[in-house]
Design a protein around this motif. Structure first.
Motif, PDB file in Angstrom:
ATOM      1  N   TYR A  33     -10.044   3.030   4.575  1.00 42.99           N
ATOM      2  CA  TYR A  33      -9.127   1.924   4.352  1.00 42.99           C
ATOM      3  C   TYR A  33      -8.340   2.207   3.081  1.00 42.99           C
ATOM      4  O   TYR A  33      -8.868   2.774   2.124  1.00 42.99           O
ATOM      5  N   PHE A  34      -7.071   1.801   3.080  1.00 39.32           N
ATOM      6  CA  PHE A  34      -6.254   2.070   1.900  1.00 39.32           C
ATOM      7  C   PHE A  34      -5.110   1.075   1.772  1.00 39.32           C
ATOM      8  O   PHE A  34      -4.743   0.392   2.721  1.00 39.32           O
ATOM      9  N   LYS A  35      -4.589   1.011   0.570  1.00 35.10           N
ATOM     10  CA  LYS A  35      -3.403   0.221   0.250  1.00 35.10           C
ATOM     11  C   LYS A  35      -2.428   1.139  -0.468  1.00 35.10           C
ATOM     12  O   LYS A  35      -2.848   2.037  -1.214  1.00 35.10           O
ATOM     13  N   ILE A  36      -1.149   0.902  -0.256  1.00 36.60           N
ATOM     14  CA  ILE A  36      -0.113   1.668  -0.940  1.00 36.60           C
ATOM     15  C   ILE A  36       0.575   0.709  -1.907  1.00 36.60           C
ATOM     16  O   ILE A  36       1.206  -0.266  -1.488  1.00 36.60           O
ATOM     17  N   LEU A  37       0.389   0.982  -3.200  1.00 40.06           N
ATOM     18  CA  LEU A  37       0.907   0.088  -4.234  1.00 40.06           C
ATOM     19  C   LEU A  37       1.977   0.778  -5.066  1.00 40.06           C
ATOM     20  O   LEU A  37       1.960   1.998  -5.245  1.00 40.06           O
ATOM     21  N   ASP A  38       2.889  -0.025  -5.598  1.00 38.20           N
ATOM     22  CA  ASP A  38       3.875   0.466  -6.545  1.00 38.20           C
ATOM     23  C   ASP A  38       3.137   0.818  -7.839  1.00 38.20           C
ATOM     24  O   ASP A  38       2.343   0.021  -8.350  1.00 38.20           O
ATOM     25  N   LYS A  39       3.384   2.003  -8.365  1.00 35.88           N
ATOM     26  CA  LYS A  39       2.667   2.502  -9.546  1.00 35.88           C
ATOM     27  C   LYS A  39       2.903   1.613 -10.771  1.00 35.88           C
ATOM     28  O   LYS A  39       2.001   1.404 -11.580  1.00 35.88           O
ATOM     29  N   THR A  40       4.080   1.053 -10.887  1.00 31.11           N
ATOM     30  CA  THR A  40       4.421   0.251 -12.064  1.00 31.11           C
ATOM     31  C   THR A  40       4.029  -1.211 -11.912  1.00 31.11           C
ATOM     32  O   THR A  40       3.356  -1.780 -12.777  1.00 31.11           O
ATOM     33  N   THR A  41       4.435  -1.835 -10.791  1.00 33.83           N
ATOM     34  CA  THR A  41       4.228  -3.282 -10.617  1.00 33.83           C
ATOM     35  C   THR A  41       2.907  -3.624  -9.938  1.00 33.83           C
ATOM     36  O   THR A  41       2.504  -4.785  -9.933  1.00 33.83           O
ATOM     37  N   LYS A  42       2.273  -2.634  -9.314  1.00 37.88           N
ATOM     38  CA  LYS A  42       1.026  -2.823  -8.546  1.00 37.88           C
ATOM     39  C   LYS A  42       1.237  -3.709  -7.311  1.00 37.88           C
ATOM     40  O   LYS A  42       0.286  -4.205  -6.727  1.00 37.88           O
ATOM     41  N   GLN A  43       2.490  -3.891  -6.895  1.00 40.94           N
ATOM     42  CA  GLN A  43       2.798  -4.670  -5.690  1.00 40.94           C
ATOM     43  C   GLN A  43       2.514  -3.830  -4.447  1.00 40.94           C
ATOM     44  O   GLN A  43       2.735  -2.617  -4.440  1.00 40.94           O
ATOM     45  N   PHE A  47       2.666  -4.705   2.648  1.00 43.04           N
ATOM     46  CA  PHE A  47       2.514  -6.125   2.987  1.00 43.04           C
ATOM     47  C   PHE A  47       3.082  -7.072   1.931  1.00 43.04           C
ATOM     48  O   PHE A  47       3.127  -8.275   2.144  1.00 43.04           O
ATOM     49  N   GLY A  48       3.490  -6.545   0.791  1.00 44.63           N
ATOM     50  CA  GLY A  48       3.985  -7.393  -0.290  1.00 44.63           C
ATOM     51  C   GLY A  48       5.413  -7.863  -0.086  1.00 44.63           C
ATOM     52  O   GLY A  48       6.099  -7.438   0.857  1.00 44.63           O
ATOM     53  N   PRO A  49       5.903  -8.714  -0.989  1.00 49.69           N
ATOM     54  CA  PRO A  49       7.253  -9.257  -0.869  1.00 49.69           C
ATOM     55  C   PRO A  49       8.344  -8.193  -1.020  1.00 49.69           C
ATOM     56  O   PRO A  49       9.439  -8.350  -0.506  1.00 49.69           O
ATOM     57  N   ALA A  50       8.047  -7.119  -1.723  1.00 52.14           N
ATOM     58  CA  ALA A  50       9.024  -6.040  -1.905  1.00 52.14           C
ATOM     59  C   ALA A  50       8.627  -4.811  -1.083  1.00 52.14           C
ATOM     60  O   ALA A  50       8.774  -3.676  -1.528  1.00 52.14           O
ATOM     61  N   SER A  51       8.128  -5.034   0.136  1.00 55.84           N
ATOM     62  CA  SER A  51       7.645  -3.907   0.954  1.00 55.84           C
ATOM     63  C   SER A  51       8.786  -2.958   1.309  1.00 55.84           C
ATOM     64  O   SER A  51       9.910  -3.381   1.548  1.00 55.84           O
ATOM     65  N   ILE A  52       8.468  -1.675   1.291  1.00 57.49           N
ATOM     66  CA  ILE A  52       9.463  -0.656   1.652  1.00 57.49           C
ATOM     67  C   ILE A  52       8.993   0.208   2.829  1.00 57.49           C
ATOM     68  O   ILE A  52       9.743   1.026   3.328  1.00 57.49           O
TER      69      ILE A  52
END
Length: 150
Positions: A33-43, A47-52
């Motif tokens: 299982y994994f999550k892909i987070l923004d390195k700076t904002t941790k978003q 699934f986040g509001p700024a998903s890319i």
């Protein structure tokens, strides 16, 4: 009467043999299982509001081919979702696989396995994941999920 006793006895033996089978619920692979987070904002970048990234375009492959489905790579695993966590089932015989997030974004995973012997599995065992490097950096495990930072 005797045939009924024999039938009941056979039925009991049958159910005992099924319920006593150590391979009945054997686990012969391991998802990670994994999550892909923004390195700076941790978003969360899926699934986040700024998903890319879109989950439906992600696959795990043994080569860095940008084409979603091609025959040049062989084995691949679609990335699935469970409780806002992404997960995949790698082929444990490969220690280096590529996570295709989209055609222009492919990441390298180096997976460290421990081989678990099991007579219940087709190949007499499976690889239990001990750790993952994401683009050369050791991925932190938070609960059940590895955190991949981009």
């Amino acid at each position: 009467m005797r045939s009924t006793k024999n039938f009941v006895l056979l039925l009991v033996i049958f159910f005992c043999s099924i319920s006593c089978d150590p391979c009945l619920n054997a686990n012969c692979s391991e998802n990670f299982y994994f999550k892909i987070l923004d390195k700076t904002t941790k978003q969360d970048l899926v699934f986040g509001p700024a998903s890319i990234y879109e989950r439906d375009s992600m696959i795990l492959r043994p080569c860095a081919d940008p084409v979603l489905i091609s025959n040049t790579c062989g084995y691949f695993s679609f990335v699935n979702v469970y409780n806002n966590n992404l997960y995949a089932s790698p082929d444990y015989t490969l220690d280096t696989v590529y996570l295709r997030l989209k055609s222009t974004d492919i990441d390298t995973l180096i997976i460290d396995y421990e081989y678990i012997d099991s007579r219940c599995c087709k190949v007499q065992g499976f690889g239990k994941i001990r750790g993952i490097n994401f683009n050369g950096i050791t991925a932190i495990k938070n609960g059940n999920s590895y955190i991949f930072e981009k």
